[in-house]
Design a protein around this motif. Structure first.
Motif, PDB file in Angstrom:
ATOM      1  N   ILE B 123       1.104  -1.073   0.102  1.00 15.88           N
ATOM      2  CA  ILE B 123      -0.003  -0.115   0.021  1.00 15.88           C
ATOM      3  C   ILE B 123       0.839   1.102  -0.176  1.00 15.88           C
ATOM      4  N   ILE B 124       0.967   1.993  -1.204  1.00 12.08           N
ATOM      5  CA  ILE B 124       1.810   3.076  -1.133  1.00 12.08           C
ATOM      6  C   ILE B 124       0.947   4.235  -1.119  1.00 12.08           C
ATOM      7  N   LYS B 125       1.315   5.162  -0.137  1.00 12.45           N
ATOM      8  CA  LYS B 125       0.788   6.610  -0.172  1.00 12.45           C
ATOM      9  C   LYS B 125       1.707   7.580  -0.946  1.00 12.45           C
ATOM     10  N   MET B 126       0.955   8.155  -2.015  1.00 13.30           N
ATOM     11  CA  MET B 126       1.902   9.127  -2.733  1.00 13.30           C
ATOM     12  C   MET B 126       1.002  10.160  -3.416  1.00 13.30           C
ATOM     13  N   ASN B 127       1.383  11.357  -3.704  1.00 17.80           N
ATOM     14  CA  ASN B 127       0.609  12.486  -3.899  1.00 17.80           C
ATOM     15  C   ASN B 127      -0.846  12.345  -3.365  1.00 17.80           C
ATOM     16  N   SER B 128      -0.760  12.232  -2.007  1.00 20.29           N
ATOM     17  CA  SER B 128      -2.291  12.290  -1.412  1.00 20.29           C
ATOM     18  C   SER B 128      -3.199  11.341  -1.412  1.00 20.29           C
ATOM     19  N   LEU B 129      -2.638  10.195  -2.238  1.00 22.39           N
ATOM     20  CA  LEU B 129      -3.688   9.195  -2.511  1.00 22.39           C
ATOM     21  C   LEU B 129      -2.898   7.613  -2.216  1.00 22.39           C
ATOM     22  N   TYR B 130      -3.799   6.847  -1.909  1.00 23.18           N
ATOM     23  CA  TYR B 130      -3.408   5.499  -1.293  1.00 23.18           C
ATOM     24  C   TYR B 130      -3.393   4.462  -2.526  1.00 23.18           C
ATOM     25  N   TYR B 131      -2.492   3.814  -2.826  1.00 22.89           N
ATOM     26  CA  TYR B 131      -2.717   2.670  -3.954  1.00 22.89           C
ATOM     27  C   TYR B 131      -2.319   1.388  -3.248  1.00 22.89           C
ATOM     28  N   LEU B 132      -2.996   0.348  -4.004  1.00 26.00           N
ATOM     29  CA  LEU B 132      -2.598  -0.960  -3.781  1.00 26.00           C
ATOM     30  C   LEU B 132      -2.067  -1.571  -4.913  1.00 26.00           C
ATOM     31  N   LEU B 133      -0.677  -1.876  -4.729  1.00 28.41           N
ATOM     32  CA  LEU B 133       0.021  -2.334  -5.951  1.00 28.41           C
ATOM     33  C   LEU B 133       0.541  -3.589  -5.798  1.00 28.41           C
ATOM     34  N   ASP B 134       0.114  -4.643  -6.701  1.00 38.59           N
ATOM     35  CA  ASP B 134       0.394  -5.966  -6.377  1.00 38.59           C
ATOM     36  C   ASP B 134       1.885  -6.416  -6.412  1.00 38.59           C
ATOM     37  N   GLY B 135       2.182  -7.257  -5.716  1.00 40.50           N
ATOM     38  CA  GLY B 135       3.649  -7.831  -5.578  1.00 40.50           C
ATOM     39  C   GLY B 135       4.409  -8.257  -6.833  1.00 40.50           C
ATOM     40  N   LYS B 136       3.508  -8.953  -7.610  1.00 44.07           N
ATOM     41  CA  LYS B 136       3.849  -9.368  -9.011  1.00 44.07           C
ATOM     42  C   LYS B 136       4.365  -8.483  -9.925  1.00 44.07           C
ATOM     43  N   LEU B 137       3.543  -7.426  -9.985  1.00 42.75           N
ATOM     44  CA  LEU B 137       3.757  -5.966 -10.762  1.00 42.75           C
ATOM     45  C   LEU B 137       5.191  -5.428 -10.306  1.00 42.75           C
ATOM     46  N   ILE B 138       5.435  -5.417  -8.780  1.00 35.42           N
ATOM     47  CA  ILE B 138       6.671  -4.951  -8.258  1.00 35.42           C
ATOM     48  C   ILE B 138       7.802  -5.496  -8.524  1.00 35.42           C
ATOM     49  N   ILE B 139       7.773  -6.822  -8.458  1.00 34.15           N
ATOM     50  CA  ILE B 139       8.873  -7.850  -8.828  1.00 34.15           C
ATOM     51  C   ILE B 139       9.109  -7.726 -10.504  1.00 34.15           C
ATOM     52  N   ASP B 140       7.986  -7.734 -11.185  1.00 31.98           N
ATOM     53  CA  ASP B 140       8.061  -7.542 -12.640  1.00 31.98           C
ATOM     54  C   ASP B 140       8.704  -6.105 -12.892  1.00 31.98           C
ATOM     55  N   PHE B 141       8.506  -5.233 -12.359  1.00 31.84           N
ATOM     56  CA  PHE B 141       9.186  -3.909 -12.585  1.00 31.84           C
ATOM     57  C   PHE B 141      10.787  -3.994 -12.370  1.00 31.84           C
ATOM     58  N   ILE B 142      10.956  -4.337 -11.183  1.00 32.89           N
ATOM     59  CA  ILE B 142      12.252  -4.489 -10.636  1.00 32.89           C
ATOM     60  C   ILE B 142      13.148  -5.215 -11.521  1.00 32.89           C
ATOM     61  N   GLU B 143      12.596  -6.538 -11.929  1.00 34.24           N
ATOM     62  CA  GLU B 143      13.477  -7.405 -12.797  1.00 34.24           C
ATOM     63  C   GLU B 143      13.663  -6.889 -14.384  1.00 34.24           C
ATOM     64  N   ASN B 144      12.982  -5.969 -14.584  1.00 25.91           N
ATOM     65  CA  ASN B 144      12.908  -5.546 -16.032  1.00 25.91           C
ATOM     66  C   ASN B 144      13.387  -4.109 -16.243  1.00 25.91           C
ATOM     67  N   ASN B 145      13.802  -3.459 -15.030  1.00 22.80           N
ATOM     68  CA  ASN B 145      14.333  -2.238 -15.178  1.00 22.80           C
ATOM     69  C   ASN B 145      15.563  -2.025 -14.321  1.00 22.80           C
ATOM     70  N   ASP B 146      16.531  -1.066 -14.557  1.00 27.75           N
ATOM     71  CA  ASP B 146      17.427  -0.794 -14.007  1.00 27.75           C
ATOM     72  C   ASP B 146      17.372   0.380 -12.978  1.00 27.75           C
ATOM     73  N   ARG B 147      16.116   0.924 -13.105  1.00 27.33           N
ATOM     74  CA  ARG B 147      16.015   2.150 -12.200  1.00 27.33           C
ATOM     75  C   ARG B 147      15.825   1.737 -10.815  1.00 27.33           C
ATOM     76  N   LYS B 148      16.268   2.743 -10.039  1.00 19.87           N
ATOM     77  CA  LYS B 148      16.325   2.734  -8.455  1.00 19.87           C
ATOM     78  C   LYS B 148      14.803   3.300  -7.777  1.00 19.87           C
ATOM     79  N   SER B 149      13.846   3.375  -8.960  1.00 20.62           N
ATOM     80  CA  SER B 149      12.504   4.067  -8.173  1.00 20.62           C
ATOM     81  C   SER B 149      11.708   3.524  -9.413  1.00 20.62           C
ATOM     82  N   ILE B 150      10.401   3.478  -8.831  1.00 22.07           N
ATOM     83  CA  ILE B 150       9.190   3.423  -9.533  1.00 22.07           C
ATOM     84  C   ILE B 150       8.544   4.409 -10.271  1.00 22.07           C
TER      85      ILE B 150
END
Lengths: 186, 186
Positions: B123-150
């Motif tokens: 659950i990420i609070k960002m820009n005054s909103l609360y988001y649920l971001l699925d773990g698979k999507l987080i893992i997928d992003f990290i494994e396919n990007n060199d970025r240090k942030s989403i």
């Protein structure tokens, strides 16, 4: 090969001796590490809840804290897609397991977990044996008895003995397989 | 009815303001209490792990302790028979979520939970909103990007907004229903 005192050393039989004197909690923690490393189950002990009253933030040091009574059981996690929630209890009594070992809110927690489709139980060390006793059987006993302890006979008849081993130290997952996944194992 | 300053008081719309300034953790704890009391889900925050170094046993007082880095996520429990495991993170950045918020062993833990059939997310609070971001999507992003942030765009496009409410303060179970139990809901 004979050792002093004419004792034949049997490594295999001796190894669980290493565990002797080891606290039940440590045996379970070691087993959980084994399950984790071997990708069998993801089960952790919850940290002991502490009420922190005073902190030296410069040193990151807690200077005053008190142990709180936990409202859940100590261990939880996931195995074969199922939610697992349990606690480990030892008693020196040879004849009965005192229910004072189990707080009211821990019992309520067990009920809730089972109602929501999880697996909940106690691992009880008694008379030098380790038993897995299903939460439903514990609740059932408490709701139908006025006794303040569970007689050993009830545990012997309804619990399942968890064997001590080398790795994992206490293979309770094997007992979960035989007790909770009977149908899937056929 | 008009209040001083000609402001029409709208209770329903005003109540989430009460939550403003309240820490994300508190909003989730309040929601978990609501879910528990209403027999919806059994989800707890794990206590912060503390390394206890010195105890005055007479007073039951911890005199020296240190915060440890947790190896799992903060919240876990059971909902609709499923194992749930998640963490709550806030960032002040408006453009991206720094991955330094998520330890390596926490990411590994997410992977394990998902592999064993559990539900894991942030659950990420960002820009005054609360988001649920699925773990698979987080893992997928990290494994396919060199970025240090989403980037925020990824969270906006793939996360689901959790609405602030009266009770529960943050109804993330509703989002779990729509995201993870889609088929069962039909």
């Amino acid at each position: 090969m004979l050792y002093p005192g004419n004792i034949k050393k049997d490594y295999k039989r001796n190894i669980p001796h290493k565990n002797r004197g080891m606290k039940l909690e440590n045996l379970i923690n070691l087993s959980n590490e084994y399950y984790l490393e071997n990708d069998i189950a993801v089960i952790y002990k919850k940290p002991t809840p502490i009420l922190v009253c005073q902190v030296d933030y410069k040193k990151n040091l807690i200077k005053e804290g008190y142990y709180k009574v936990p409202s859940t059981l100590d261990y939880n996690g996931i195995y074969r897609g199922k939610y697992i929630d349990f606690d480990a209890k030892e008693t020196l009594s040879k004849t009965s397991f005192p229910l004072s070992n189990l707080h009211d809110h821990q019992l309520l927690h067990m009920k809730r977990v089972i109602k929501h489709g999880g697996i909940s139980f106690l691992i009880i060390k008694m008379n030098s044996l380790y038993y897995l006793l299903d939460g439903k059987l514990i609740i059932d006993f408490i709701e139908n008895n006025d006794r303040k302890s569970i007689p050993y006979e009830y545990i012997e008849n309804n619990g399942i003995v968890i064997k001590e081993n080398i790795r994992p130290a206490l293979d309770y997952i094997k007992v979960i397989d035989s007790y909770y996944f009977k149908e899937e194992n056929l």
